[in-house]
Design an enzyme around this catalytic site. Structure first.
Site, mmCIF file in Angstrom:
data_model
loop_
_atom_site.group_PDB
_atom_site.id
_atom_site.type_symbol
_atom_site.label_atom_id
_atom_site.label_comp_id
_atom_site.label_asym_id
_atom_site.label_seq_id
_atom_site.Cartn_x
_atom_site.Cartn_y
_atom_site.Cartn_z
ATOM 1 N N GLY A 204 0.827 -1.199 0.000
ATOM 2 C CA GLY A 204 0.000 0.000 0.000
ATOM 3 C C GLY A 204 0.854 1.239 0.000
ATOM 4 O O GLY A 204 2.085 1.187 -0.087
ATOM 5 N N GLY B 199 0.749 8.512 3.662
ATOM 6 C CA GLY B 199 1.393 9.807 3.710
ATOM 7 C C GLY B 199 2.897 9.718 3.854
ATOM 8 O O GLY B 199 3.637 10.575 3.385
ATOM 9 N N PHE B 200 3.374 8.672 4.520
ATOM 10 C CA PHE B 200 4.810 8.500 4.735
ATOM 11 C C PHE B 200 5.503 8.070 3.457
ATOM 12 O O PHE B 200 6.577 8.553 3.111
ATOM 13 C CB PHE B 200 5.019 7.448 5.831
ATOM 14 C CG PHE B 200 6.450 7.186 6.181
ATOM 15 C CD1 PHE B 200 7.030 7.810 7.280
ATOM 16 C CD2 PHE B 200 7.224 6.309 5.444
ATOM 17 C CE1 PHE B 200 8.354 7.577 7.613
ATOM 18 C CE2 PHE B 200 8.548 6.060 5.766
ATOM 19 C CZ PHE B 200 9.112 6.704 6.864
ATOM 20 N N GLY B 201 4.901 7.153 2.729
ATOM 21 C CA GLY B 201 5.493 6.604 1.518
ATOM 22 C C GLY B 201 4.888 5.246 1.216
ATOM 23 O O GLY B 201 3.794 4.927 1.668
ATOM 24 N N CYS B 202 5.610 4.434 0.471
ATOM 25 C CA CYS B 202 5.108 3.111 0.078
ATOM 26 C C CYS B 202 5.520 2.055 1.099
ATOM 27 O O CYS B 202 6.559 2.160 1.746
ATOM 28 C CB CYS B 202 5.643 2.732 -1.299
ATOM 29 S SG CYS B 202 5.045 3.798 -2.626
ATOM 30 N N ASP C 278 -2.106 10.968 16.805
ATOM 31 C CA ASP C 278 -2.736 10.644 15.526
ATOM 32 C C ASP C 278 -3.453 9.306 15.634
ATOM 33 O O ASP C 278 -3.329 8.438 14.765
ATOM 34 C CB ASP C 278 -1.687 10.614 14.414
ATOM 35 C CG ASP C 278 -2.315 10.742 13.019
ATOM 36 O OD1 ASP C 278 -3.463 11.241 12.925
ATOM 37 O OD2 ASP C 278 -1.664 10.350 12.035
#
Length: 404
Positions: A87, A90-93, A214
């Site tokens: 997937g 926001g952080f990356g893959c 969060d």
């Protein structure tokens, strides 16, 4: 690796689960999220109270984290191929891989490898925070960080995190109307309990406090046995030192989950996480997201939509997830909503601590069927609930629900 800073704060008088030579991390003062579902505020103070008296410890020699090379991670992900991709966030893959077990080198284990995208300095700060937090804490209901990679290659700076693999994805995945495997009510109750345990540990069971900041269903992952674990600590903050009531910080998080007083003032406390947990309980009860622009206008904000249905049991059953047996879960869902209402109290100081929330949720999970109220009658008389954007302040009378 020598890029991690630690804060040696004053310990509480009776530390509960100290770890030798493990110190709470120093968190960055400025954070912001850029996606449509998240927000930041330029009005909030960026001066963090925990920055006073900070000492620096340049390495993580006492942690159990393994340092991986980028070459190793390329091999186990087949050069980060699409077939290995789990997937993207926001952080990356995130990619799936298989590595040798540190406990038994002859055995291989599945891992999830999160690769930092090109988000610049902000993404790096969140990566550092993630390593700092999960490098010094350990709990059954926190996702386990196995190791990290930080090196440069021909493509630039590489920052990766290697976690235990959670095969059943996130709670958000299974609450979605598109899910082919909607969560049973019993599973939802266990998830609520697991999540409460994780937050209780962060808030109260160490000699320093961590505020998650969060907390949301997409950050709660499920292992092969459907046990829930908190994940994604990039926005976590160290709680206020003794003598201070809050941490002042830029406002970040996810719309629909953030506590109103935090949005308005930037004053962060553990009670901000308690508010988010209350929103999450209604998410489990209704099967709906806190903010859903795809629904009719009157139903887009979860807390606004549930408000008119909380006055009596006949109305209440209309907010229950239609994929569940409403008659079977009605009583239990009533009790869970009472806990949610306590967490969503208008004044932060009147919200319960997570250890108290954990105790209440535990009683619901145990399936208490007696006629006594879940909470004391005095506590049930009236609960203030305020929606995040301040559009309404309503009175909820949960005692009526208990009497049905």
């Amino acid at each position: 690796m020598k890029c991690f800073n630690f804060y040696f704060g004053e310990k509480k008088e009776e530390p509960k689960t100290p770890r030798p030579n493990s110190f709470p991390p120093s968190f960055t003062d400025r954070e912001s999220r850029q996606s449509g579902s998240e927000f930041n505020s330029q009005n909030a103070s960026d001066t963090s109270t925990e920055s006073r008296g900070r000492n620096h410890f340049p390495d993580m020699s006492e942690s159990n984290l393994k340092v991986f090379t980028f070459t190793e991670l390329k091999q186990v992900t087949k050069n980060f191929s699409r077939t290995a991709k789990l997937g993207e966030g926001g952080f990356g893959c995130v990619f799936k891989g298989m590595i040798k077990s540190s406990e038994d080198p002859a055995k291989k284990i599945d891992v999830a490898i999160k690769q930092l995208g090109k988000r610049g300095l902000q993404g790096h700060k969140e990566w550092v925070t993630e390593v700092n937090v999960l490098g010094v804490v350990e709990h059954t209901n926190l996702v386990k960080l196995i190791g990290y990679c930080a090196e440069d290659d021909e493509r630039g700076i590489q920052r990766l995190l290697i976690y235990e693999y959670m095969p059943n994805g996130s709670v958000e995945d299974h609450l979605s109307i598109r899910s082919l495997t909607p969560l049973t009510w019993d599973t939802r109750l266990r998830i609520a309990l697991d999540a409460a345990r994780g937050l209780t540990y962060l808030h109260e069971e160490m000699d320093f406090q961590i505020i998650f900041r969060d907390f949301k269903s997409s950050n709660i992952l499920l292992d092969e046995n459907w046990n829930a674990k908190l994940s994604d600590f990039g926005l976590a903050r160290l709680g206020p030192p003794d003598g201070l009531t809050h941490v002042s910080t830029a406002v970040v998080g996810t719309m629909g989950y953030a506590a109103p007083e935090y949005i308005q003032s930037g004053r962060l406390t553990s009670k901000s996480d308690v508010w988010s947990y209350g929103v999450f309980l209604y998410e489990l009860i209704t099967g709906r997201r806190p903010l859903d622009r795809n629904r009719p206008r009157s139903e887009q904000k979860l807390l606004e939509w549930v408000k008119p249905h909380l006055s009596d049991a006949r109305k209440f059953q209309h907010i229950l997830d239609p994929r569940l047996d409403k008659k079977q879960i009605l009583k239990s869902a009533h009790k869970l909503s009472l806990i949610a209402n306590r967490c969503l109290a208008r004044l932060p100081k009147t919200r319960p601590k997570m250890s108290q929330v954990l105790e209440m949720v535990d009683r619901v999970v145990e399936g208490s069927s007696n006629s006594e109220p879940l909470l004391k009658s005095k506590e049930l008389s009236e609960t203030d609930v305020k929606v995040t954007d301040g559009s309404w302040i309503g009175r909820v009378w949960p005692s009526k629900l208990v009497q049905t």
